[in-house]
Enzyme design. Structure first.
Site, PDB file in Angstrom:
ATOM      1  N   LYS A   1      19.688  75.775  -8.315  1.00 12.44           N
ATOM      2  CA  LYS A   1      19.985  76.980  -7.539  1.00 12.44           C
ATOM      3  C   LYS A   1      20.826  76.594  -6.317  1.00 12.44           C
ATOM      4  CE  LYS A   1      19.158  81.300  -8.276  1.00 12.44           C
ATOM      5  NZ  LYS A   1      19.838  81.920  -9.409  1.00 12.44           N
ATOM      6  N   ASP A   2      21.483  77.583  -5.716  1.00  9.62           N
ATOM      7  CA  ASP A   2      22.465  77.321  -4.657  1.00  9.62           C
ATOM      8  C   ASP A   2      21.837  76.850  -3.352  1.00  9.62           C
ATOM      9  OD1 ASP A   2      24.136  78.696  -6.547  1.00  9.62           O
ATOM     10  OD2 ASP A   2      23.163  80.493  -5.781  1.00  9.62           O
ATOM     11  N   ASP A   3      20.683  77.465  -3.009  1.00 15.91           N
ATOM     12  CA  ASP A   3      19.929  77.016  -1.853  1.00 15.91           C
ATOM     13  C   ASP A   3      20.786  77.027  -0.581  1.00 15.91           C
ATOM     14  OD1 ASP A   3      18.081  76.725  -3.827  1.00 15.91           O
ATOM     15  OD2 ASP A   3      18.425  74.584  -4.063  1.00 15.91           O
TER      16      ASP A   3
ATOM     17  N   TYR B   1      14.394  62.356  -9.599  1.00 14.38           N
ATOM     18  CA  TYR B   1      14.773  63.375 -10.580  1.00 14.38           C
ATOM     19  C   TYR B   1      16.013  64.142 -10.096  1.00 14.38           C
ATOM     20  CZ  TYR B   1      14.490  66.601 -14.334  1.00 14.38           C
ATOM     21  OH  TYR B   1      14.812  67.312 -15.449  1.00 14.38           O
TER      22      TYR B   1
ATOM     23  N   ASN C   1      38.194  69.496   0.887  1.00 20.09           N
ATOM     24  CA  ASN C   1      36.920  69.821   1.531  1.00 20.09           C
ATOM     25  C   ASN C   1      35.895  70.109   0.444  1.00 20.09           C
ATOM     26  OD1 ASN C   1      36.612  72.844   1.057  1.00 20.09           O
ATOM     27  ND2 ASN C   1      38.632  72.768   2.008  1.00 20.09           N
TER      28      ASN C   1
ATOM     29  N   LYS D   1      15.376  77.081  -3.582  1.00 21.11           N
ATOM     30  CA  LYS D   1      14.963  77.871  -4.749  1.00 21.11           C
ATOM     31  C   LYS D   1      15.416  79.326  -4.637  1.00 21.11           C
ATOM     32  CE  LYS D   1      12.975  74.163  -6.022  1.00 21.11           C
ATOM     33  NZ  LYS D   1      13.880  73.199  -6.668  1.00 21.11           N
TER      34      LYS D   1
ATOM     35  N   ASP E   1      21.566  68.989  -3.123  1.00 21.30           N
ATOM     36  CA  ASP E   1      20.398  68.436  -3.820  1.00 21.30           C
ATOM     37  C   ASP E   1      20.903  67.235  -4.592  1.00 21.30           C
ATOM     38  OD1 ASP E   1      18.457  67.769  -5.626  1.00 21.30           O
ATOM     39  OD2 ASP E   1      18.130  69.794  -6.390  1.00 21.30           O
TER      40      ASP E   1
ATOM     41  N   HIS F   1      11.502  68.734  -8.774  1.00 26.88           N
ATOM     42  CA  HIS F   1      12.430  69.286  -7.761  1.00 26.88           C
ATOM     43  C   HIS F   1      11.674  69.603  -6.476  1.00 26.88           C
ATOM     44  CE1 HIS F   1      15.798  69.877 -10.625  1.00 26.88           C
ATOM     45  NE2 HIS F   1      14.844  70.125 -11.508  1.00 26.88           N
TER      46      HIS F   1
ATOM     47  N   TYR G   1      23.814  76.197 -15.896  1.00 30.43           N
ATOM     48  CA  TYR G   1      22.750  75.887 -14.945  1.00 30.43           C
ATOM     49  C   TYR G   1      22.892  74.502 -14.351  1.00 30.43           C
ATOM     50  CZ  TYR G   1      18.330  75.004 -12.786  1.00 30.43           C
ATOM     51  OH  TYR G   1      17.375  74.697 -11.864  1.00 30.43           O
TER      52      TYR G   1
HETATM   53  C1  F6R Z   1      14.978  75.460  -9.595  1.00 33.16           C
HETATM   54  C2  F6R Z   1      14.665  74.142 -10.090  1.00 33.16           C
HETATM   55  C3  F6R Z   1      13.523  73.958 -11.007  1.00 33.16           C
HETATM   56  C4  F6R Z   1      13.953  73.504 -12.385  1.00 33.16           C
HETATM   57  C5  F6R Z   1      12.730  73.237 -13.287  1.00 33.16           C
HETATM   58  C6  F6R Z   1      13.126  72.642 -14.619  1.00 33.16           C
HETATM   59  O1  F6R Z   1      16.075  75.395  -8.756  1.00 33.16           O
HETATM   60  O2  F6R Z   1      15.371  73.216  -9.783  1.00 33.16           O
HETATM   61  O3  F6R Z   1      12.724  75.108 -11.085  1.00 33.16           O
HETATM   62  O4  F6R Z   1      14.798  74.444 -12.973  1.00 33.16           O
HETATM   63  O5  F6R Z   1      11.850  72.336 -12.678  1.00 33.16           O
HETATM   64  O6  F6R Z   1      13.937  71.543 -14.393  1.00 33.16           O
HETATM   65  P1  F6R Z   1      14.634  70.715 -15.546  1.00 33.16           P
HETATM   66  O7  F6R Z   1      15.332  71.702 -16.467  1.00 33.16           O
HETATM   67  O8  F6R Z   1      15.562  69.820 -14.806  1.00 33.16           O
HETATM   68  O9  F6R Z   1      13.508  69.988 -16.229  1.00 33.16           O
HETATM   69 MG    MG Z   2      17.168  73.013  -3.988  1.00 34.92          MG
HETATM   70 MG    MG Z   3      17.404  71.732  -6.870  1.00 35.04          MG
END
Ligand code: F6R
Ligand code: MG
Ligand code: MG
Length: 366
Positions: free
Chosen positions: A233-235, A89, A103, A131, A11, A18, A230
């Site tokens: 997520k790993d996805d 973003y 790697n 997600k 990502d 997101h 944080y």
């Molecule tokens: C989950 C994800 C989103 C963000 C959420 C808040 O993987 O990326 O749910 O956690 O949109 O994002 P921030 O904290 O960057 O505003």
């Molecule tokens: Mg993702």
């Molecule tokens: Mg993401």
């Protein structure tokens, strides 16, 4: 011909939150790999699933090849420049280290690789989930490779009669890979005992016990364990060879009808059902629901034919509607109980500070 399939995913920035990367970002990555991968990469497929971009490459250099991994890393760096210019973003958010070394494992991007001697017909599926975390594959792949209720081939096909070997990683151990190999069907209960814990034990590889050939490769990266905080997520991504000595495409897909509840969803901190979606799907409701896409290919001498979108069929429209209901059912209970992940899995530090502050306000009564 012996070839390697490498999928490397990250990502590196999205439009409108997101949700999905920009066309310009994806074009930049594709052009970068095309230009700089001459003589290295035989064929290429660049795609997005939610906010993640995946680079699928075919080549002859084997797994964990430094040149192939560096090519993907540099492509993500180039893509990040576009993301920054466009003000996307989370630009570059999964590139957790400054400089490439060896790697991409442990550097943020997810990777799954298969190396094999091509069969005369060589179909495979490339899965990408958004997600959610790597444990999301535990149940569907257990059912597809070890349960005759989902995989009829286990009882009908002599080529699959011996079952499959699962390699499982304990992702809590971060210093080096800690893994166990378990054989289905003999060790089914041991397998289930580990795979029930999606946040700790995750499938990394599956091999046919009949031919010894590798059937599946999955990414096992947990960003939260690498970064200690944080970062998204790993996805996880996965590559699965199908047909013949492996489950049929439809057997691999069958368990995705469940829409089982996985960890992820909003802020990586909730429980939501995994929804099989069309290729290049975006993200929406409650930054989710957690989604999975599947691109089916055939490969010959490293050349890809495809993709065919495995979840683009009227059957899956019905499934998606049902899974949307499961998502709403869970979301109705907001932060309560099973809807939000346990404390150890919450991806935002804010709650830690809040609870520490409240701890000081507790009083004792005799
Ligand atoms: C989950 C994800 C989103 C963000 C959420 C808040 O993987 O990326 O749910 O956690 O949109 O994002 P921030 O904290 O960057 O505003
Ligand atoms: Mg993702
Ligand atoms: Mg993401």
């Amino acid at each position: 011909m012996k070839i390697t399939l490498s999928v490397i995913k990250a990502d590196i920035g999205s439009i409108g939150g997101h949700i999905t990367p920009s066309k310009e970002l994806i074009d930049e990555i594709r052009n970068f790999v095309k230009k700089n991968g001459k003589g290295l990469v035989i064929d290429l497929y660049v795609s997005c699933t939610g906010d993640d971009v995946a680079i699928l490459m075919t080549h002859e250099r084997g797994k964990l090849d430094e040149k192939i991994h560096k090519l993907a890393w540099d492509a993500f760096m180039a893509g990040t420049e576009v993301a920054k210019k466009q003000g996307l973003y989370g630009a570059g958010q999964d590139l957790l280290v400054e400089a490439f070394s060896g790697n991409v494992k442990g550097m943020g991007p997810a990777v799954a690789e298969l190396e094999f001697e091509e069969r005369p017909n060589e179909p495979f599926i490339f899965f990408a989930a958004d997600k959610t975390d790597p444990g999301a594959y535990n149940l569907p792949f257990y059912l597809a490779f070890a349960d005759p209720m989902y995989c009829a081939g286990l009882i009908l096909s002599p080529k699959m009669a011996k079952g499959f070997k699962f390699t499982i990683i304990d992702v809590e151990h971060t210093e080096k890979d800690k893994y166990i190999e378990l054989n289905a069907p003999e060790e089914l209960y041991d397998l289930a005992a580990l795979l029930r814990d999606n946040e700790r034990f995750v499938i990394e590889q599956i091999h046919s016990r009949g031919s010894g050939e590798q059937a599946a490769a999955l990414s096992t990266t947990r960003l939260h364990n690498i970064a200690g905080k944080y970062t998204g997520k790993d996805d996880p991504v996965a590559l699965v060879r199908v047909q013949g000595e492996f489950p049929a495409t439809g057997e691999v897909l069958s368990a995705f009808e469940i829409g089982h509840y996985v960890a992820g969803f909003m802020r990586g901190s909730h429980t939501g059902p995994l929804m099989p979606c069309k290729l290049n799907s975006t993200i929406s409701y409650f930054d989710g629901p957690p989604i999975i896409t599947g691109a089916a290919f055939c490969v010959q001498e490293g050349k890809l034919t495809g993709p065919v979108d495995v979840f683009d069929h009227p059957f899956w429209d019905y499934v998606r509607n049902r899974i949307a209901e499961k998502a709403i059912a869970m979301r109705r209970q907001g932060f309560s109980g099973a809807a939000m992940l346990p404390y150890s899995e919450l991806e935002y530090g804010g709650i830690v500070e809040r609870l520490e502050r409240l701890e000081k306000r507790f009083k004792f009564r005799d």
